[in-house]
Design an enzyme around this catalytic site. Sequence first.
Site, PDB file in Angstrom:
ATOM      1  N   ASN A  25       0.818  -1.214   0.000  1.00  0.00           N
ATOM      2  CA  ASN A  25       0.000   0.000   0.000  1.00  0.00           C
ATOM      3  C   ASN A  25       0.857   1.272   0.000  1.00  0.00           C
ATOM      4  O   ASN A  25       0.357   2.370  -0.197  1.00  0.00           O
ATOM      5  CB  ASN A  25      -0.957   0.018   1.198  1.00  0.00           C
ATOM      6  CG  ASN A  25      -0.246   0.002   2.525  1.00  0.00           C
ATOM      7  OD1 ASN A  25       0.271  -1.039   2.916  1.00  0.00           O
ATOM      8  ND2 ASN A  25      -0.201   1.131   3.212  1.00  0.00           N
ATOM      9  N   GLY A  29       6.436  -1.440  -2.996  1.00  0.00           N
ATOM     10  CA  GLY A  29       5.345  -2.364  -3.277  1.00  0.00           C
ATOM     11  C   GLY A  29       4.237  -1.702  -4.061  1.00  0.00           C
ATOM     12  O   GLY A  29       3.708  -2.279  -5.025  1.00  0.00           O
ATOM     13  N   SER A 156      17.896  -7.706   1.087  1.00  0.00           N
ATOM     14  CA  SER A 156      18.608  -6.453   1.320  1.00  0.00           C
ATOM     15  C   SER A 156      20.101  -6.713   1.414  1.00  0.00           C
ATOM     16  O   SER A 156      20.530  -7.817   1.796  1.00  0.00           O
ATOM     17  CB  SER A 156      18.128  -5.796   2.617  1.00  0.00           C
ATOM     18  OG  SER A 156      18.967  -4.723   2.996  1.00  0.00           O
ATOM     19  N   TYR A 182      17.627  -7.719  11.861  1.00  0.00           N
ATOM     20  CA  TYR A 182      17.189  -7.409  10.494  1.00  0.00           C
ATOM     21  C   TYR A 182      18.069  -8.147   9.487  1.00  0.00           C
ATOM     22  O   TYR A 182      17.573  -8.740   8.522  1.00  0.00           O
ATOM     23  CB  TYR A 182      17.247  -5.899  10.252  1.00  0.00           C
ATOM     24  CG  TYR A 182      16.796  -5.480   8.867  1.00  0.00           C
ATOM     25  CD1 TYR A 182      15.484  -5.664   8.461  1.00  0.00           C
ATOM     26  CD2 TYR A 182      17.689  -4.881   7.969  1.00  0.00           C
ATOM     27  CE1 TYR A 182      15.063  -5.271   7.192  1.00  0.00           C
ATOM     28  CE2 TYR A 182      17.280  -4.491   6.709  1.00  0.00           C
ATOM     29  CZ  TYR A 182      15.962  -4.685   6.323  1.00  0.00           C
ATOM     30  OH  TYR A 182      15.561  -4.295   5.064  1.00  0.00           O
TER      31      TYR A 182
END
Length: 312
Positions: A25, A29, A156, A182
């Site tokens: 949203n 993406g 990433s 992460y």
Amino acid sequence: MGWFNAMCTSVARLDGKTAVITGCNTGIGKVTVQDFFERGARVIMACRNREKATQAAEEIKQATASKSNLGEIIVEELDLMSLKSVRSCAEKILAREKRIDLLINNAGVMTCPYGKTEDGFEIQFGTNHLGHFLLTLLLLPRICQSTPARIVNVSSVAHERGTMNFDDLNWEKTKYNPIKAYGQSKLANILFTKELDRRLKEAGVSGVNVYSLHPGVINTELSRHVGDTFGKAMGWIYDNVIGCFIKSAVEGAQTTIYCAVDEKCARESGLYYAECAVKTPKKNALNMDDASKLWDESLKLVDLPLDYNPFK
């Protein structure tokens, strides 16, 4: 604007194709949704917040109102922090969609404070890897019936700072480090890609290609936790100084789009990309023993049997 930004130049159409994109949203993406929509695809926006996703879909339709040969956009609720939600979303998609040509595992959280998902997983590992792992395996039989098909996992360069701590994947014994957590989750994305590719080939499945990628450092909502984790000063520096030198969402979406549609990588699978080209990831991301072990550990964590066969 970033210092260097490769662009996907393919004009391939996606008419008659169905794409599932997670976490779309905002950011790269949302850009990916619009790109596929303009290419004629039926795009399923799988997002946690249905209201925001519906609003994003309307914004995309308004932005493309003057264009022709557009596709279709459908919103489906998906909370990757809940395995129940993942299963529910997959069930609804499978009940409605006769084919799934593209799966873009795009959603993610970055360097957030320590917390756990609904099922007790460290948030970054649970959201960035386990949620997508389960979704992919549940949708995989339909994907295998829709060849040629592609699965794109947004990883990433942060995987270079990650290690797979199989003794404590959810940071319950180790002092929590948001950057390393992460990195582990992004390393898991690449290892999952490589193991999925290996198992597809081992099962004799042809026509399903799998890709992982680094989109670049992007000025999107993904960085919203920087200030919370590292202090307001670092948050201000990221937004007002570093932000001047990093990519826009449009620039950051290009490698995702490239892996999904470009003809040049149509026969490539299991590889890692950046700037619309194959790159070599960190050595840890090439460890096939870790890739196999991560697969087995992930099956246990998402409550699937070790002999689960998604390649039927």
